[in-house]
Write an enzyme that holds these catalytic residues in place. Sequence first.
Site, PDB file in Angstrom:
ATOM      1  N   GLU A  28       0.822  -1.214   0.000  1.00  0.00           N
ATOM      2  CA  GLU A  28       0.000   0.000   0.000  1.00  0.00           C
ATOM      3  C   GLU A  28       0.853   1.260   0.000  1.00  0.00           C
ATOM      4  O   GLU A  28       0.349   2.350   0.286  1.00  0.00           O
ATOM      5  CB  GLU A  28      -0.915   0.029   1.237  1.00  0.00           C
ATOM      6  CG  GLU A  28      -1.823  -1.170   1.387  1.00  0.00           C
ATOM      7  CD  GLU A  28      -2.964  -1.182   0.378  1.00  0.00           C
ATOM      8  OE1 GLU A  28      -2.946  -0.354  -0.555  1.00  0.00           O
ATOM      9  OE2 GLU A  28      -3.863  -2.018   0.511  1.00  0.00           O
TER      10      GLU A  28
ATOM     11  N   HIS B  71      -3.043   2.383   8.689  1.00  0.00           N
ATOM     12  CA  HIS B  71      -4.064   1.636   7.934  1.00  0.00           C
ATOM     13  C   HIS B  71      -4.262   0.300   8.639  1.00  0.00           C
ATOM     14  O   HIS B  71      -3.324  -0.491   8.763  1.00  0.00           O
ATOM     15  CB  HIS B  71      -3.609   1.424   6.494  1.00  0.00           C
ATOM     16  CG  HIS B  71      -4.461   0.445   5.733  1.00  0.00           C
ATOM     17  ND1 HIS B  71      -5.836   0.499   5.735  1.00  0.00           N
ATOM     18  CD2 HIS B  71      -4.139  -0.628   4.958  1.00  0.00           C
ATOM     19  CE1 HIS B  71      -6.324  -0.471   4.982  1.00  0.00           C
ATOM     20  NE2 HIS B  71      -5.304  -1.184   4.513  1.00  0.00           N
TER      21      HIS B  71
ATOM     22  N   HIS C 151      -7.280  -3.004   9.915  1.00  0.00           N
ATOM     23  CA  HIS C 151      -8.532  -3.716   9.634  1.00  0.00           C
ATOM     24  C   HIS C 151      -9.270  -3.965  10.946  1.00  0.00           C
ATOM     25  O   HIS C 151      -9.773  -5.062  11.184  1.00  0.00           O
ATOM     26  CB  HIS C 151      -8.253  -5.047   8.928  1.00  0.00           C
ATOM     27  CG  HIS C 151      -7.445  -4.911   7.687  1.00  0.00           C
ATOM     28  ND1 HIS C 151      -6.633  -5.914   7.198  1.00  0.00           N
ATOM     29  CD2 HIS C 151      -7.304  -3.867   6.824  1.00  0.00           C
ATOM     30  CE1 HIS C 151      -6.038  -5.510   6.090  1.00  0.00           C
ATOM     31  NE2 HIS C 151      -6.431  -4.265   5.841  1.00  0.00           N
TER      32      HIS C 151
ATOM     33  N   HIS D  50     -12.834  -3.147   3.189  1.00  0.00           N
ATOM     34  CA  HIS D  50     -11.378  -3.252   3.367  1.00  0.00           C
ATOM     35  C   HIS D  50     -10.971  -2.958   4.815  1.00  0.00           C
ATOM     36  O   HIS D  50     -10.660  -3.866   5.580  1.00  0.00           O
ATOM     37  CB  HIS D  50     -10.685  -2.284   2.390  1.00  0.00           C
ATOM     38  CG  HIS D  50      -9.209  -2.489   2.288  1.00  0.00           C
ATOM     39  ND1 HIS D  50      -8.496  -2.201   1.151  1.00  0.00           N
ATOM     40  CD2 HIS D  50      -8.304  -2.940   3.181  1.00  0.00           C
ATOM     41  CE1 HIS D  50      -7.218  -2.471   1.354  1.00  0.00           C
ATOM     42  NE2 HIS D  50      -7.082  -2.920   2.590  1.00  0.00           N
TER      43      HIS D  50
END
Length: 738
Positions: A80, A99, A101, A163
């Site tokens: 990413e 980032h 999850h 995502h």
Amino acid sequence: MRYRTSRQHVVEMCRTMLERGYLKATEGNVSVRIPGHRLYAVTPSNYDYDRMRAEDVCIVDFDGKHVPDDTGVGLAPSIECGMHANIYRERPDVNAIVHTHQPYASALAFLRKPIPALTDEQVRFLGRQVAIIDYAPSGTGFLAKNVQKKVSGGDNAFIIANHGIVALGTDPDRAVFNMALLEKVSIAYLLALTSEAGRVYTIPAAIREIAFAKLRKDEKRIAAQITEAVEPLRVSDEEVLPSADAVAAEPAAQAKPGYAISSYLDVDDTMRRLKALVAQPVRGLRHDAMLDVLNYFETKCRASKEITDRAKRRIPGGVQHNLAFNHPFPLAIDRAEGAYLTDRDGNTYIDFLQAGGPTILGSNYGPVNEQVAAVIRESGPVTGLFHEYELRLAEIIHQYMPHIEMYRSLGSGTEAVMAAVRGARAFTGKKMVIKVGGAYHGWSDTMVYGLRVPGTYRMNAKGIPFGATNSTRETFPHALGQLRRKLIENRFLRGGTAAVIVEPLGPESGTRPVPRDFNAQVRRLCDEFGALLIFDEVVTGFRVGMGGAAGYFGVTPDLTVFGKAVSGGYPMAGGVGGRAEIMATFGSGLDGKSGAHIQVGGTLSANPLSCAAGYFAIQEMARTNAPVIAGRAGDRLTRGLQRLLDKYGLPYVAYNQGSIVHLECSGVMLMDMRSPLKLLKENKPRKRLMEQMGAAYAAHGIITLAGSRMYTSMADTDEVIDEALARFDRVFAQVEGV
């Protein structure tokens, strides 16, 4: 290993999120902007966060390309990294990205449901709403573009459809905080959605906008520190720093007297950096770090606080010397020795104040003390009549500065400036004197004009009648065209100019450094208009070299003002010297036969103590090559500071002119009346920052002049300078946004 601090930030962020349960194994990715570079540090691809070390973290540029380095690990960056690069390019206020999850926010990612403004806290730190970013496959340019499009609006948290989430921060701690706040808000929103469908209440739009305005203000302030900055000077870890020890080790017979300034600085580049610093918002220590600084003074400096509090009852302001007032309160010093000071509480400091500059040999220098003591045992400190060392001091000054044909000792630099101006007026028969705005020439009535801030005229002239400054004019620094115009005005409107007085390195000891040829051009203008040129060498005399600034620049002034070093750190340090025909106006005595003598004097002027101290100190400076050694110490300190500023990407500016070292963190001394509104608005906060940084340096064992200037001495060995740099490193690591 390069960029260790930024890499370590990434590791620490991962550790924190692992402990709190926001990261699992290898999922998600974290990055930190590398200050001052178009680079960022990011977690490697498919690598267990629990095992991660600083050297495992990858470096990527703003085009999303991996920049291999010398760690030898060879891990590939997160897939990413293009998304991170796009965010850093789009948002200069963002210095860290998370980032993940995480479960509750991910639930909303599957629902593709944005989070409206539920609380003030959410809006203030995350934005108007937590928006949904359109789905695109992981690691693709499509996802990177989708993210870039959304983040441009200024919010700090986003949900990526099907995502996970992206949280942004002005620093690593804020990015982690925003990520955690997003999860908290996600839980609350999901509970609200499941409790009573269609009945989720949001905060009023007006309140939302007030909270969001605070967020945008902070973001713009941080962004300006990047967009308005200039690229730091690059100093690699492999570069060998200049060495004072190497100069000191040269045999006396081979030592070159020379000058403290090894090479003249690039004035245009330095001024460009200083102007960029002034253009940006102030940037000081983090709040928690400043509290630690204040705690140092409260707990470690209690004896200093007690005695200086007592002093306030008998001494105006609590201290007698302007340099002694430090934030949050003055330190009381019991011992000075070489490169160190020790306060009443037993704390030891590296001394870069050096009493304001006179002790080029280092504080309390034994060989001079012993010789002065021998003289005083015979004559006492003062006789009121002639003493041999008056002549010896005048002769040794002439020996190293031949243009000083005659010398008159006085009590201080302020007195010497008063006498020089008075002598110039008597000799030329003209009354006008021109100075450079911002320069400090003592506190006499005539010279408290345009003091410290160019263009302020009589702003600091409280208690001084208008008549005292009627014959003084100022020009802006570097403004030779304006100086010419003032000389023309004085010739045709005011009977001419008696003298132009300058600090040869620039106002306030080079705070606004002058171009190399500036003094020569001023000399030519003075010759053209029949004005005398006065060099104020109170700071530069012997500190720049045995020939002073006049010798270094190859420019001969008509009169030279001395102070500080002219008595080697002993009291009554001042005097004026120059051409014999001009110095004839300074003749002593009561007869007044010539009618040209000006009135100067002082019961303690030219006393045996001060004159002997000056003579022996100058003798020792020449014998030991002290100015050159001190200058190399200044070079080492400056280059090391530039390396640290590069390391942390700070907008501060470090430069030196030999043993006079400037470290500008706020740029308050660079402001002037060309921008009066900016001066009025920013003078106090920039001055406060300078004081706070001075306190931070002191709390880490470094004494400076007002947190912005340092004087090195012969006592500053390479070991002393390296220890000082290690202490500066610890201070800079605590600056906001690092």
